[in-house]
Design an enzyme around this catalytic site. Sequence first.
Site, short mmCIF file in Angstrom:
data_model
loop_
_atom_site.label_atom_id
_atom_site.label_comp_id
_atom_site.label_asym_id
_atom_site.label_seq_id
_atom_site.Cartn_x
_atom_site.Cartn_y
_atom_site.Cartn_z
N GLU A 46 30.16 107.89 10.75
CA GLU A 46 31.26 109.10 11.22
C GLU A 46 32.64 108.24 10.64
O GLU A 46 33.81 107.99 11.44
CB GLU A 46 31.40 109.22 12.48
N GLY B 32 21.66 113.24 15.98
CA GLY B 32 21.03 113.03 17.36
C GLY B 32 21.78 112.62 18.41
O GLY B 32 22.74 112.10 18.03
#
Length: 587
Positions: free
Chosen positions: A502, A372
């Site tokens: 990440e 998102g």
Amino acid sequence: MSGAATSYGLLWRLLRVARPSVGQLGAAATMALVSAAGTLCFPLLARRVVDQLAAGKTDALSIGLLAAILVGAALASALSAYLLACVGHGLVARLRAMLVDKLLKLPVAAFDQDSTGERVSRVLSDCDAISELATKQAVNLLTGVLLLSGSVGVLLMLDVRLTLTLLGCVAGAFCVVIPLALLLEGLARSTQDRTAKLGGILTHVFSEIRLVKAFTAEGRERARSAEEIEELRRLGLKASKINAALEPVIGLALTAAIIVILVYGTGRVSSGAISIGTLTAFILYIFNVAAPLIQLTNFAAELQKARGASSRIGALLDEREEEQGAARAACDAQDGTLEFRGVSFAYPGQERRVLDGLDLAFRPGTTTALVGASGNGKTTILSLIERFYQPSEGELLYGGVPIGQLGLADWRGKIGYVAQGAPVMPGSVRANITYGLPGLYTDAMVLAAADKAGALAFIEQMPQGLDTLLIEQGNNLSGGQRQRIAIARMFLRNPAILILDEATSNLDSETEHQVKTALEALMQGRTNIVVAHRLATVVHADCIYFLEGGKVSGAGNHHELISSHPYYARLVARQFQNVSERPAMHG
Ligand SMILES: Nc1ncnc2c1ncn2[C@@H]1O[C@H](COP(=O)(O)OP(=O)(O)OP(=O)(O)O)[C@@H](O)[C@H]1O
């Protein structure tokens, strides 16, 4: 209960929990009383010696006794001061340890305010005020009252008229001194507050010094500190003015008292009402009356300071601690699906919902990605999983059990979180890899974990290998190296739920490949949650949740989303066509 009664109650409560050593405090008080008794006797003995000298007699015993009392009182006073310091340091240490313990138990939300650093340092220095009151000032009060009442009693026995004259002089002087002393105390408090504020500002500035320098914001920060520095200068100057006036005022008042006593007393000696020795005793008693009055003024000021300090400390101690949950252990990873059921969340003190009625499922042995635009609540979801915050509505379940019912330490022990910035703590490389892990790890185990994380090569090149010290915020490591240290920690931690923010974003392509292979091995059989900023990371995820406006606007694997979610499909097309358009994810 009135405010004053509450703050005295708080002060008493703190003194009870800080447990000052009663034995040492009693010994210190006894020594202080011995010293005060010596001080009280000294003028009386001096009177005898002076009268003997005036009569042309010398009494070696009296002179010896006088000297012994002087030395004894000084020794007792020194011993009392040392014992008080022992009690005081112990008390401050216990209070500080208690506060640090409390701070560590507060929820993350308590540290969201901007002034946290300032508040913490202020409260830690507040402990000194409590200790000062409980030790030095308490004993001063005791000896002060004894010395004052004893001196006045003795003086009244010697000569009532001269005593009343003396008390009148001293009281007159204190009418000027007490307001000045209280003003000084108020200024000292403001100075402490401002110093704590300046400390808070500077801590911020220097922990983000790279940002300050990169944006050439030195001028702005200088101006911000200059305001506080100027205020401190102004306060200091005010205090100096009062101090400069205070000493001569006290000096003048005492001199005036001595002159009045001398003039009036000499008349009384001439008339034969008192002896020259009695007059000498009176002069000496001026100090015995003045000193306790100064002590009592200090006590009043310190009492105010300690009350302020105890209300700040009390407020911190009364803050709600993190809920530890029941002792119920979390189930094993194999049957532990982590679910969000109708979860809404707004940050404490804010109305806007960052998450709005989320239903999510993170299954064991699968990888779920959260995708998102920036600010859509991905990190917030991770914070709720870690139980840094409680959902405003709905609940999180693990294996069907609300996670709030599980023991907090047990629950967090199941989670491995590789954060984006991969923070490190000051300490050795070894301490960082084993950070927070229970049990002992051999060098071989640590090095094997480092090897799997692709960290072995650079650790071996470091001057002291595993013993190399990482300075604050790991500034002697590159971002990618910090991340590999964090990944190595995960290999040792072996968590059931693995959160990767990440995790490979800071690595060069060669190391990234190495770490990805290692991560794939690490992710086997776990509940993996990946916060992805690059779509390439999520292509192989079993499930992707696309978050928009705090809601899930699409769910499914990569191919399902491409066909069902036009926005996702557009982002994928753009990102795979042109890798440089990656920032579109952060819109
Ligand atoms: N401690 C906090 N107090 C108040 N609001 C916060 C706090 N942390 C985050 N927010 C707000 O919550 C919203 C969601 O933030 P969050 O960090 O979860 O987004 P994100 O999707 O992880 O963003 P990014 O991809 O940039 O990391 C943002 O609008 C942010 O301003």
